[in-house]
Enzyme design. Structure first.
Site, PDB file in Angstrom:
ATOM      1  N   ASP A  13       1.014  -1.351  -0.400  1.00 55.16           N
ATOM      2  CA  ASP A  13       0.550   0.209  -0.356  1.00 55.16           C
ATOM      3  C   ASP A  13       0.948   0.901  -0.355  1.00 55.16           C
ATOM      4  OD1 ASP A  13      -2.268   1.460  -0.108  1.00 55.16           O
ATOM      5  OD2 ASP A  13      -2.114   2.107   2.770  1.00 55.16           O
ATOM      6  N   SER A  14       0.687   2.410  -0.446  1.00 55.37           N
ATOM      7  CA  SER A  14       0.800   3.608   0.441  1.00 55.37           C
ATOM      8  C   SER A  14       1.346   3.582   1.182  1.00 55.37           C
ATOM      9  CB  SER A  14       0.219   4.571  -0.624  1.00 55.37           C
ATOM     10  OG  SER A  14      -1.084   4.090   0.275  1.00 55.37           O
ATOM     11  N   TYR A  45      -0.796   8.591  -2.480  1.00 51.75           N
ATOM     12  CA  TYR A  45      -1.591   8.047  -3.942  1.00 51.75           C
ATOM     13  C   TYR A  45      -2.074   8.835  -4.184  1.00 51.75           C
ATOM     14  CZ  TYR A  45       1.762   4.404  -4.935  1.00 51.75           C
ATOM     15  OH  TYR A  45       3.157   3.344  -4.369  1.00 51.75           O
ATOM     16  N   GLY A  46      -3.563   9.131  -3.970  1.00 49.67           N
ATOM     17  CA  GLY A  46      -4.484   9.766  -4.232  1.00 49.67           C
ATOM     18  C   GLY A  46      -4.643  11.509  -4.976  1.00 49.67           C
ATOM     19  N   CYS A  77      -4.458  -1.562  -1.961  1.00 48.01           N
ATOM     20  CA  CYS A  77      -4.455  -0.204  -2.178  1.00 48.01           C
ATOM     21  C   CYS A  77      -5.688  -0.099  -3.743  1.00 48.01           C
ATOM     22  CB  CYS A  77      -3.144   0.343  -2.483  1.00 48.01           C
ATOM     23  SG  CYS A  77      -3.295   2.257  -2.973  1.00 48.01           S
ATOM     24  N   ASN A  78      -6.330   0.251  -2.866  1.00 45.86           N
ATOM     25  CA  ASN A  78      -7.904   0.912  -4.637  1.00 45.86           C
ATOM     26  C   ASN A  78      -7.235   1.362  -5.426  1.00 45.86           C
ATOM     27  OD1 ASN A  78     -10.621   0.188  -3.281  1.00 45.86           O
ATOM     28  ND2 ASN A  78      -8.891   0.120  -1.617  1.00 45.86           N
ATOM     29  N   THR A  79      -6.454   2.372  -4.862  1.00 40.80           N
ATOM     30  CA  THR A  79      -5.742   3.830  -5.816  1.00 40.80           C
ATOM     31  C   THR A  79      -4.523   3.011  -6.850  1.00 40.80           C
ATOM     32  OG1 THR A  79      -5.864   5.123  -4.489  1.00 40.80           O
ATOM     33  CG2 THR A  79      -4.855   6.315  -6.139  1.00 40.80           C
ATOM     34  N   CYS A 191     -11.027   3.280  -0.262  1.00 41.62           N
ATOM     35  CA  CYS A 191      -9.699   3.334   0.177  1.00 41.62           C
ATOM     36  C   CYS A 191      -9.775   2.538   1.288  1.00 41.62           C
ATOM     37  CB  CYS A 191      -9.135   4.500   0.466  1.00 41.62           C
ATOM     38  SG  CYS A 191      -7.219   4.869   1.115  1.00 41.62           S
ATOM     39  N   THR A 192      -8.182   1.559   1.129  1.00 46.42           N
ATOM     40  CA  THR A 192      -8.124   0.647   2.527  1.00 46.42           C
ATOM     41  C   THR A 192      -7.967   1.677   3.696  1.00 46.42           C
ATOM     42  OG1 THR A 192      -5.968   1.171   1.299  1.00 46.42           O
ATOM     43  CG2 THR A 192      -7.800  -1.799   1.853  1.00 46.42           C
ATOM     44  N   HIS A 193      -7.536   2.600   3.724  1.00 50.94           N
ATOM     45  CA  HIS A 193      -7.116   3.158   4.688  1.00 50.94           C
ATOM     46  C   HIS A 193      -8.342   3.684   5.269  1.00 50.94           C
ATOM     47  CE1 HIS A 193      -2.833   4.534   3.597  1.00 50.94           C
ATOM     48  NE2 HIS A 193      -2.715   5.545   4.586  1.00 50.94           N
TER      49      HIS A 193
HETATM   50  N1  DGL Z   1      -4.689   3.425   1.032  1.00 54.09           N
HETATM   51  C1  DGL Z   1      -5.194   3.779  -0.441  1.00 54.09           C
HETATM   52  C2  DGL Z   1      -5.940   2.883  -1.515  1.00 54.09           C
HETATM   53  O1  DGL Z   1      -6.959   2.754  -0.743  1.00 54.09           O
HETATM   54  C3  DGL Z   1      -4.529   5.053  -0.729  1.00 54.09           C
HETATM   55  C4  DGL Z   1      -4.085   5.978   0.125  1.00 54.09           C
HETATM   56  C5  DGL Z   1      -3.450   6.947  -0.632  1.00 54.09           C
HETATM   57  O2  DGL Z   1      -2.305   7.280  -0.559  1.00 54.09           O
HETATM   58  O3  DGL Z   1      -4.114   8.359  -1.068  1.00 54.09           O
HETATM   59  O4  DGL Z   1      -6.833   3.805  -2.260  1.00 54.09           O
END
Ligand code: DGL
Length: 274
Positions: A13-14, A45-46, A77-79, A191-193
């Site tokens: 992930d990021s 990443y977003g 990470c979805n992004t 977003c996994t966060h």
């Molecule tokens: N955790 C990441 C996701 O699922 C992105 C968070 C980020 O770096 O913006 O998209």
């Protein structure tokens, strides 16, 4: 170097987002060896341009795959997944499990047929997301909030900081106060966060909302794929090498991070991946 005989997962992930998937893996398969890689140098990443991200993710994952020899990779990470899964699957032969916004799940369970999605700004504008909506929840009205701030709030919450309710609430109003927003009965975490903000969403969001966190389903999918490609994990305590936690840049709150990853099994702290 030959691949190790016991399965070894690489979760990527990021930042700390993929740790929600790690948490689910720990409860389903406690003895599994997991390496974690967070591209903290490019977080969030977003807020990064697609071209830069695609190139970066491809290079980093190929390099990590080579160095760490995982049996399976989870792009938690979805992004990253909504952008780079096809190219990663083209480049690497090992199984790669991705993480995409839970639109299909929301379409299955929503009674009001108005569903919400919280995601990063990058995920919110992806054609991949439009396709998911068309393919799996076309009869639902989909409202999206692409947030610039929630991932960072999740980083802070993960490190044990108490967030101001008003800052979380403000983000939720961007979703629920859109036209038709009061009809939302189901919200997907794209977003996994956001796994680490779920208690805030449940407490501060409108009552009766179903919040869908895909982390446990991603962990289950990875274990199913692992069953296809490797023998079952060895019994607890018999893993060959300890789990490792890698970052691409040093964290801001070093001590807070080290203590909070320890309870997820990364007891040796973190190291820089280069
Ligand atoms: N955790 C990441 C996701 O699922 C992105 C968070 C980020 O770096 O913006 O998209």
């Amino acid at each position: 170097m030959p691949a190790p005989s016991s399965p070894r997962l690489l979760v990527f992930d990021s930042g700390i987002g993929g740790l929600g998937v790690v948490q689910a893996l720990r409860s389903l398969a406690p003895s599994l060896t997991i390496d974690y890689l967070a591209d903290t140098a490019l977080f969030p990443y977003g807020e990064q341009p697609d071209d830069l991200l695609r190139e970066r993710i491809t290079e980093l994952i190929c390099k990590a795959s080579d160095a760490l020899k995982p049996t399976l990779i989870i792009i938690a990470c979805n992004t990253a997944s909504t952008l780079a899964l096809p190219i990663l699957r083209e480049r690497l032969t090992l199984p790669i499990v991705g993480c995409v916004p839970p639109i299909r799940w929301a379409g299955r369970v929503s009674a009001s047929r108005t569903i919400g999605l919280l995601a990063t700004s990058a995920t919110a504008r992806r054609p991949y997301l439009k396709q998911l909506h068309e393919d799996f929840a076309a009869d639902c009205h989909l409202l999206i909030h692409g947030s610039r701030h929630l991932a960072n709030m999740a980083e802070r919450a993960f490190r044990g900081e108490q967030l101001e309710p008003a800052e979380v609430q403000q983000e939720l109003t961007y979703l629920f106060e859109q036209p038709g927003g009061s009809d939302i009965d189901t919200v997907g975490l794209g977003c996994t966060h956001y796994t680490f903000l779920l208690p805030y969403f449940q407490r501060l969001g409108p009552t009766g909302i179903m919040w869908l966190d895909p982390a446990p389903a991603v962990a289950q999918q990875a274990l199913r794929r692992l069953g296809d490609v490797a023998e079952a994990p060895p019994p607890s305590g018999l893993t060959a090498t300890p789990d490792r936690f890698f970052l691409t840049a040093p964290p801001q709150n070093n001590q807070d991070l080290a203590s909070h990853i320890a309870w997820l099994g990364f007891t040796n702290g973190w190291e820089i991946f280069s």
